[in-house]
Design a protein around this motif. Sequence first.
Motif, PDB file in Angstrom:
ATOM      1  N   TRP A 163       0.794  -1.224   0.000  1.00 24.16           N
ATOM      2  CA  TRP A 163       0.000   0.000   0.000  1.00 24.16           C
ATOM      3  C   TRP A 163       0.837   1.289   0.000  1.00 24.16           C
ATOM      4  O   TRP A 163       0.308   2.386  -0.046  1.00 24.16           O
ATOM      5  CB  TRP A 163      -0.933   0.002   1.214  1.00 24.16           C
ATOM      6  CG  TRP A 163      -2.273   0.619   1.004  1.00 24.16           C
ATOM      7  CD1 TRP A 163      -2.713   1.313  -0.081  1.00 24.16           C
ATOM      8  CD2 TRP A 163      -3.374   0.597   1.918  1.00 24.16           C
ATOM      9  NE1 TRP A 163      -4.010   1.725   0.101  1.00 24.16           N
ATOM     10  CE2 TRP A 163      -4.440   1.291   1.315  1.00 24.16           C
ATOM     11  CE3 TRP A 163      -3.569   0.059   3.180  1.00 24.16           C
ATOM     12  CZ2 TRP A 163      -5.674   1.471   1.941  1.00 24.16           C
ATOM     13  CZ3 TRP A 163      -4.801   0.232   3.797  1.00 24.16           C
ATOM     14  CH2 TRP A 163      -5.834   0.920   3.188  1.00 24.16           C
ATOM     15  N   LEU A 164       2.169   1.184   0.030  1.00 22.71           N
ATOM     16  CA  LEU A 164       2.967   2.399   0.179  1.00 22.71           C
ATOM     17  C   LEU A 164       2.997   3.233  -1.096  1.00 22.71           C
ATOM     18  O   LEU A 164       2.847   4.456  -1.048  1.00 22.71           O
ATOM     19  CB  LEU A 164       4.390   2.063   0.626  1.00 22.71           C
ATOM     20  CG  LEU A 164       5.274   3.280   0.930  1.00 22.71           C
ATOM     21  CD1 LEU A 164       4.686   4.114   2.071  1.00 22.71           C
ATOM     22  CD2 LEU A 164       6.705   2.865   1.273  1.00 22.71           C
ATOM     23  N   LEU A 165       3.214   2.607  -2.243  1.00 27.03           N
ATOM     24  CA  LEU A 165       3.233   3.364  -3.493  1.00 27.03           C
ATOM     25  C   LEU A 165       1.920   4.102  -3.700  1.00 27.03           C
ATOM     26  O   LEU A 165       1.893   5.228  -4.196  1.00 27.03           O
ATOM     27  CB  LEU A 165       3.509   2.436  -4.678  1.00 27.03           C
ATOM     28  CG  LEU A 165       4.951   1.956  -4.834  1.00 27.03           C
ATOM     29  CD1 LEU A 165       5.030   0.889  -5.914  1.00 27.03           C
ATOM     30  CD2 LEU A 165       5.875   3.123  -5.169  1.00 27.03           C
ATOM     31  N   ASP A 166       0.823   3.477  -3.289  1.00 25.36           N
ATOM     32  CA  ASP A 166      -0.493   4.102  -3.419  1.00 25.36           C
ATOM     33  C   ASP A 166      -0.599   5.358  -2.543  1.00 25.36           C
ATOM     34  O   ASP A 166      -1.230   6.346  -2.922  1.00 25.36           O
ATOM     35  CB  ASP A 166      -1.595   3.132  -2.987  1.00 25.36           C
ATOM     36  CG  ASP A 166      -1.453   1.752  -3.588  1.00 25.36           C
ATOM     37  OD1 ASP A 166      -0.418   1.476  -4.217  1.00 25.36           O
ATOM     38  OD2 ASP A 166      -2.370   0.936  -3.420  1.00 25.36           O
ATOM     39  N   ALA A 167       0.011   5.283  -1.363  1.00 25.36           N
ATOM     40  CA  ALA A 167      -0.139   6.350  -0.372  1.00 25.36           C
ATOM     41  C   ALA A 167       0.786   7.534  -0.613  1.00 25.36           C
ATOM     42  O   ALA A 167       0.485   8.644  -0.170  1.00 25.36           O
ATOM     43  CB  ALA A 167       0.105   5.789   1.033  1.00 25.36           C
ATOM     44  N   ILE A 168       1.918   7.325  -1.299  1.00 24.19           N
ATOM     45  CA  ILE A 168       2.899   8.406  -1.459  1.00 24.19           C
ATOM     46  C   ILE A 168       2.938   8.998  -2.863  1.00 24.19           C
ATOM     47  O   ILE A 168       3.503  10.079  -3.062  1.00 24.19           O
ATOM     48  CB  ILE A 168       4.318   7.935  -1.067  1.00 24.19           C
ATOM     49  CG1 ILE A 168       4.813   6.831  -1.999  1.00 24.19           C
ATOM     50  CG2 ILE A 168       4.342   7.489   0.392  1.00 24.19           C
ATOM     51  CD1 ILE A 168       6.236   6.359  -1.707  1.00 24.19           C
ATOM     52  N   THR A 201      -9.207   6.725  -4.145  1.00 21.65           N
ATOM     53  CA  THR A 201      -8.871   8.145  -4.116  1.00 21.65           C
ATOM     54  C   THR A 201      -8.524   8.612  -2.705  1.00 21.65           C
ATOM     55  O   THR A 201      -7.852   9.618  -2.533  1.00 21.65           O
ATOM     56  CB  THR A 201     -10.022   9.021  -4.641  1.00 21.65           C
ATOM     57  OG1 THR A 201     -11.161   8.904  -3.767  1.00 21.65           O
ATOM     58  CG2 THR A 201     -10.420   8.608  -6.053  1.00 21.65           C
ATOM     59  N   TYR A 202      -8.994   7.873  -1.681  1.00 15.37           N
ATOM     60  CA  TYR A 202      -8.707   8.289  -0.299  1.00 15.37           C
ATOM     61  C   TYR A 202      -8.827   7.110   0.650  1.00 15.37           C
ATOM     62  O   TYR A 202      -9.416   6.072   0.341  1.00 15.37           O
ATOM     63  CB  TYR A 202      -9.678   9.390   0.156  1.00 15.37           C
ATOM     64  CG  TYR A 202     -11.065   8.878   0.472  1.00 15.37           C
ATOM     65  CD1 TYR A 202     -11.404   8.459   1.768  1.00 15.37           C
ATOM     66  CD2 TYR A 202     -12.039   8.774  -0.512  1.00 15.37           C
ATOM     67  CE1 TYR A 202     -12.671   7.965   2.064  1.00 15.37           C
ATOM     68  CE2 TYR A 202     -13.306   8.280  -0.227  1.00 15.37           C
ATOM     69  CZ  TYR A 202     -13.613   7.875   1.057  1.00 15.37           C
ATOM     70  OH  TYR A 202     -14.866   7.375   1.349  1.00 15.37           O
ATOM     71  N   TYR A 215      -5.143   4.211  -9.770  1.00 15.89           N
ATOM     72  CA  TYR A 215      -4.581   3.518 -10.931  1.00 15.89           C
ATOM     73  C   TYR A 215      -5.311   2.187 -11.106  1.00 15.89           C
ATOM     74  O   TYR A 215      -6.082   1.769 -10.244  1.00 15.89           O
ATOM     75  CB  TYR A 215      -3.081   3.297 -10.759  1.00 15.89           C
ATOM     76  CG  TYR A 215      -2.697   2.379  -9.616  1.00 15.89           C
ATOM     77  CD1 TYR A 215      -2.377   1.044  -9.846  1.00 15.89           C
ATOM     78  CD2 TYR A 215      -2.653   2.841  -8.308  1.00 15.89           C
ATOM     79  CE1 TYR A 215      -2.034   0.203  -8.797  1.00 15.89           C
ATOM     80  CE2 TYR A 215      -2.303   2.010  -7.257  1.00 15.89           C
ATOM     81  CZ  TYR A 215      -1.998   0.683  -7.516  1.00 15.89           C
ATOM     82  OH  TYR A 215      -1.655  -0.144  -6.470  1.00 15.89           O
ATOM     83  N   ASP A 216      -5.040   1.521 -12.231  1.00 17.18           N
ATOM     84  CA  ASP A 216      -5.678   0.241 -12.489  1.00 17.18           C
ATOM     85  C   ASP A 216      -4.605  -0.834 -12.729  1.00 17.18           C
ATOM     86  O   ASP A 216      -3.405  -0.556 -12.725  1.00 17.18           O
ATOM     87  CB  ASP A 216      -6.651   0.320 -13.667  1.00 17.18           C
ATOM     88  CG  ASP A 216      -5.998   0.800 -14.961  1.00 17.18           C
ATOM     89  OD1 ASP A 216      -4.751   0.767 -15.062  1.00 17.18           O
ATOM     90  OD2 ASP A 216      -6.730   1.192 -15.882  1.00 17.18           O
TER      91      ASP A 216
END
Length: 260
Positions: A163-168, A201-202, A215-216
Amino acid sequence: MMDSSPHKLYHVHGFDSRQFLEHYCSDKPDMGFGDDILKFPIENLREVLSVGHINGDILIDLSVGSFIHHLYSASEFFKNIIVLKANNRCIMELKRWVDERTGAFYWGHTSTLLKERENSDHFEDKEEKLRSAIQHVVKCDLEKENMTEPLVLPPADCVISVWLLDAISKDQDDYIRYLRKFSRLLNPAGHLLLIGVLDATYYTVGKYKFYSFTYDEDFARKALVGEGFIIDYCNVQERTAVSDITDYKAMIFIAAHKEK
């Protein structure tokens, strides 16, 4: 009531790591993310690692919050685990569990998941094995070329990120830039294990909303191939959780290795 200000960024503003775990990983009856946040990583990591191709001396973990449940299987295949965190509160939360201090977050409910899949009654042994495997918990600066400066880490046999790439990442270019940094931590034939959320988105921690990069599956695959990875395994699971504290549509797990 939700905060009306623009969404915060994980690595810029930080969050309450205990609230994050309570929202998404607790054993409370009304915690609805068990299938997505807990079972999905455990099942896919066990599936990929049990084949026996991904193993070695050093695994580097770059994940959001203070997750540990995804590392139980990893501790069976890697001698040393180095955990990198950008958030001091997440470091404190993780060390509280590693050191078995009073007030550590309770992860016992994950024992049921592991026992079901491994037909084992020795969860305590696995817990101790993981504690022993986590050699270092290191503060990192995700914006620096060497994220752990002045410390230089040895090349890793595997990097795992939840989940890190998604969060940063604020956009596609950001995602690829950070992915490239993560890739540089690997040895020439190293493996990358990515777990993320699609079309989010959040996500919410306490009263604050935090930004999540949207992203998909197609973008994730192309990003990895563009950075010289060969994808060995990919699984997408549609969301099962019913909650408005985050709006992702699916979970994704990708295992890939670098081309020599």
